[in-house]
Design an enzyme around this catalytic site. Structure first.
Site, mmCIF file in Angstrom:
data_model
loop_
_atom_site.group_PDB
_atom_site.id
_atom_site.type_symbol
_atom_site.label_atom_id
_atom_site.label_comp_id
_atom_site.label_asym_id
_atom_site.label_seq_id
_atom_site.Cartn_x
_atom_site.Cartn_y
_atom_site.Cartn_z
ATOM 1 N N ARG A 134 -0.131 -5.499 10.609
ATOM 2 C CA ARG A 134 -1.290 -6.133 10.857
ATOM 3 C C ARG A 134 -0.983 -5.649 9.634
ATOM 4 N NH1 ARG A 134 -3.068 -7.992 15.696
ATOM 5 N NH2 ARG A 134 -5.388 -8.160 14.426
ATOM 6 N N ASN A 148 -11.806 -4.101 11.380
ATOM 7 C CA ASN A 148 -10.792 -5.202 11.512
ATOM 8 C C ASN A 148 -11.621 -6.502 11.077
ATOM 9 O OD1 ASN A 148 -8.354 -7.447 13.616
ATOM 10 N ND2 ASN A 148 -8.591 -6.927 11.517
ATOM 11 N N GLY A 149 -11.744 -7.378 9.947
ATOM 12 C CA GLY A 149 -12.571 -7.973 9.816
ATOM 13 C C GLY A 149 -13.371 -8.200 8.592
ATOM 14 N N LYS A 179 10.414 -19.072 3.718
ATOM 15 C CA LYS A 179 11.022 -17.925 4.190
ATOM 16 C C LYS A 179 11.242 -17.475 3.018
ATOM 17 C CE LYS A 179 9.515 -17.716 7.345
ATOM 18 N NZ LYS A 179 9.445 -18.384 8.279
ATOM 19 N N CYS A 184 -5.022 -5.748 9.372
ATOM 20 C CA CYS A 184 -5.985 -4.339 9.645
ATOM 21 C C CYS A 184 -5.283 -4.446 11.315
ATOM 22 C CB CYS A 184 -7.541 -4.079 9.413
ATOM 23 S SG CYS A 184 -7.435 -4.612 7.570
ATOM 24 N N HIS A 220 11.180 -37.907 -8.320
ATOM 25 C CA HIS A 220 9.362 -38.341 -8.807
ATOM 26 C C HIS A 220 9.572 -37.484 -9.247
ATOM 27 C CE1 HIS A 220 9.700 -42.060 -7.100
ATOM 28 N NE2 HIS A 220 10.113 -41.572 -5.484
ATOM 29 N N LYS A 277 1.009 -9.761 8.961
ATOM 30 C CA LYS A 277 1.748 -10.267 10.544
ATOM 31 C C LYS A 277 0.462 -12.039 10.985
ATOM 32 C CE LYS A 277 4.693 -12.393 13.393
ATOM 33 N NZ LYS A 277 5.600 -12.921 13.037
ATOM 34 N N GLU A 288 10.056 -25.045 5.237
ATOM 35 C CA GLU A 288 10.064 -23.998 6.217
ATOM 36 C C GLU A 288 10.979 -22.640 5.067
ATOM 37 O OE1 GLU A 288 8.107 -21.848 7.875
ATOM 38 O OE2 GLU A 288 9.193 -20.565 9.173
ATOM 39 N N GLU A 338 8.450 -15.319 1.045
ATOM 40 C CA GLU A 338 7.832 -14.901 1.435
ATOM 41 C C GLU A 338 8.825 -13.303 2.138
ATOM 42 O OE1 GLU A 338 6.004 -15.547 5.438
ATOM 43 O OE2 GLU A 338 7.929 -16.444 6.128
ATOM 44 N N TRP A 357 -4.856 -4.052 5.720
ATOM 45 C CA TRP A 357 -4.647 -5.347 4.617
ATOM 46 C C TRP A 357 -5.626 -5.363 3.828
ATOM 47 C CZ3 TRP A 357 -6.126 -9.643 3.241
ATOM 48 C CH2 TRP A 357 -4.854 -10.599 2.750
#
Ligand code: F6R
Length: 613
Positions: A27, A103-104, A490, A2, A509, A608, A486, A493, A77
């Site tokens: 955000r 925001n929160g 990438k 947010c 395994h 983000k 990583e 996402e 968000w």
């Protein structure tokens, strides 16, 4: 998560608010909204829209709104309640005279809601935020000022908030308050700007104050007055914003992610610039200079982070153990505080975070503080909460990263870990020659990155072949195991293709059962001490008809006989290889996502900075 923006001054607030939201859109982008108070009638109005800020912008353009020089805005968000117009911020009281953006998370919202419902309040949304605006309204109705009503309301709240509130009853001020979610006030001439981060302030002002937890500020166009939640006055220090407008614009690139991948030539250089003391074979890191001896004498170093920053921590673990000889552990910040972690004052803990705002990382940091560990921040965003709340730390200097998928922050985090390894290593057993070798190699990286970026067309062509893949497996060993993780992150996402990273030797395994002609397997296989072992793993995949992409050393011609596609990158020492080997994987994920027609800068469900737990 947010983004909040606010403006109070002489100008038309609406374009400033909408532009601010665009800069904070990374955000969250589930819905957006603004509320303003008319200069003439002093009446408040709000416009909200589901989806991206551009939708809100269209709606604002089609609506007749009185000139107003005070307003608040929000990009969401979703946490409580699905993305929808009623759930979009700003939220308001019944008479639509009081508006709030948040925001929160209000954790005790059901309790407060039950109490307000008993008093006759009705709710239009499913959000936790609406409870807060109605609670403030209840205090205003008892005759309190706006400032006092906000103060009384937040005293009842458990959870986190960055809020901005406006009211028709006091139309010349914005009240802002912070606990756990970032807020910054930009100071102009006869105007003030409010934002979740400084990106929204750039170009308007270069002076700002950062709010600390528990602070509440009354902002008018000419002044601001900060108080504690117990109503004591606070004197705030004005700080300078050094980021330029260029750094946050997309320039000629189609996406921020591509721009940021290309920026790595410079961002990697910026991360070591001025920090190399070649004659002494060591590094100069001003932020940890005074406690470097204490780090060198730590019983243990613990690295804590989330997501990509956690992957950087894994590479950091390998580096620090190799060059300092101090035991290192890497911990998911989100897990750290939900166990009973054994940490004490003989431990040094680094909290790694691009944004410096990740709620889990901040919470882990607070827990480690309670246990007396040495608290160090490794952040990109200057002035962020983690940077401010750590005892000491190092900025990674990658520059603003706006694409939701982290790229240049990762490589800069690795550069900083290399510098810390040299600095601490030299205080222990690392020789002058070995220290100098690492530093020389670091200096050679920007040119090598330039060389890798020239492979963009080749990587795009490879991506074309895998647009319809359902799965990807990424395998690497040693320093390149975290790169496999990583690379897989990438891919998943931004392209929404399921991808997993594994240590190459672990394949047999379990994951080997997945391999058939439909499974693309990406090997990170530079010529290093584990090369022969990785080749054995490649043979095993080939025998089962997997389709193999290899990231290999430029002089390795043998590997071409085994793999379907090879991407050849320059060599460097083992510890620095992840800084090079990750770049083709960033490009591969980028091109697959673009070819699938996806929004790489704003992938679904993501934001983000993850400021909720
Ligand atoms: C992945 C990504 C996330 C972040 C994670 C931590 O591309 O960006 O996994 O790495 O949310 O964020 P920071 O580093 O800001 O704490």
């Amino acid at each position: 998560m947010c983004g909040i923006v606010g403006y109070i001054g002489e100008k038309n607030s609406i374009p400033i608010l909408v532009e601010g939201l665009k800069r904070l859109e990374y955000r969250g982008y589930d819905s957006a909204g603004i509320a303003v108070i008319s200069n003439d009638s002093k009446k408040a109005t709000s416009i909200k829209s589901l989806g991206k800020v551009s939708k809100l912008e269209d709606k604002v353009e089609q609506t007749e709104i009185d000139l107003s020089s005070i307003g608040i805005a929000h990009t969401r968000w979703a946490t409580h309640g699905e993305p929808s117009e009623p759930n979009a911020h700003p939220h308001f009281n019944k008479n639509k005279t009081l508006y709030l953006v948040h925001n929160g998370i209000v954790e005790n919202y059901s309790e407060i809601k039950a109490k307000l419902t008993k008093d006759g309040y009705e709710f239009e949304s499913e959000t936790d935020t609406e409870v807060l605006v109605q609670l403030i309204d209840s205090f205003i109705k008892k005759g309190n000022t706006l400032l006092k009503s906000v103060r009384l309301a937040i005293s009842e709240v458990t959870g986190t908030y960055g809020i901005a509130v406006i009211s028709q009853t006091e139309p010349d001020k914005i009240i802002v308050a912070k606990k756990g979610s970032p807020l910054v006030i930009g100071i102009g001439n006869g105007e003030h700007f409010i934002a979740s981060d400084v990106n929204a302030l750039i170009g308007h002002t270069s002076r700002c104050i950062y709010l600390e937890d528990g602070e509440i500020v009354e902002v008018t166009k000419d002044k601001f007055a900060a108080h504690t939640i117990d109503d004591e006055d606070i004197k705030k220090e004005v700080e300078e914003i050094s980021v330029e407008l260029d750094a946050i614009s997309k320039g000629d690139y189609p996406h921020y992610m591509l721009k940021e991948i290309y920026e790595q030539v410079n961002s990697v250089r910026d991360s070591f610039r001025g920090r190399i003391l070649m004659d002494e074979g060591t590094a100069k890191l001003g932020g940890i200079e005074r406690i470097a001896e204490r780090i060198a004498n730590s019983k243990r170093i613990v690295l804590s982070a989330c997501g990509t920053s956690w992957h950087a921590g894994l590479v950091g673990e390998y580096m620090l153990e190799q060059f300092t000889g101090i035991p290192v552990e890497v911990d998911y910040a989100s897990e750290f505080r939900y166990r009973n972690p054994i940490v004490d004052r003989k431990d040094s803990m680094f909290f790694i975070s691009q944004s410096g705002e990740t709620a889990d990382t901040l919470a882990a940091m607070k827990e480690a503080k309670r246990r007396d560990a040495l608290i160090l921040g490794l952040c990109n965003v200057v002035g962020s909460s983690i940077a401010r709340e750590s005892e000491a730390g190092v900025y990674v200097h990658a520059g603003p990263e706006i694409g939701v998928a982290s790229t240049k922050a990762f490589t800069s985090q690795l550069v900083v870990f290399a510098l810390i390894s040299v600095l601490v290593g030299r205080k222990r057993h690392l020789s002058l020659i070995d220290g100098q070798e690492i530093l020389h190699e670091l200096e050679s990286l920007p040119k090598k990155i330039e060389q890798i970026l020239k492979l963009n067309n080749q990587i795009e062509a490879i991506a074309e072949k895998f647009v319809n893949a359902q799965n990807f497996l990424y395998l690497g060993r040693g320093y390149n195991f975290p790169v496999a993780l990583e690379g897989a992150l990438k891919m998943k996402e931004i392209s929404y293709i399921h991808a997993e990273g594994y240590p190459a030797a672990e394949m047999k395994h379990g994951p080997i059962a997945l391999i058939d002609e439909n499974m693309p397997v990406v090997f990170i296989a530079p010529k290093d001490s584990v090369y022969d072992k990785v080749i054995t793993n490649i043979e095993e995949v080939k025998a089962r008809k997997g389709r193999i992409i290899a990231i290999a050393s430029e002089n390795d011609t043998e590997i071409d006989k085994l793999v379907d596609y090879s991407i050849k990158i320059p060599d460097t020492i083992r510890m620095l290889m992840p800084i090079l080997s990750v770049i083709p994987l960033q490009l591969l994920a980028y091109h697959v996502a673009v070819k699938k027609g996806l929004n790489v800068d704003q992938p679904r469900n993501l934001a983000k900075s993850v400021t909720v737990e």
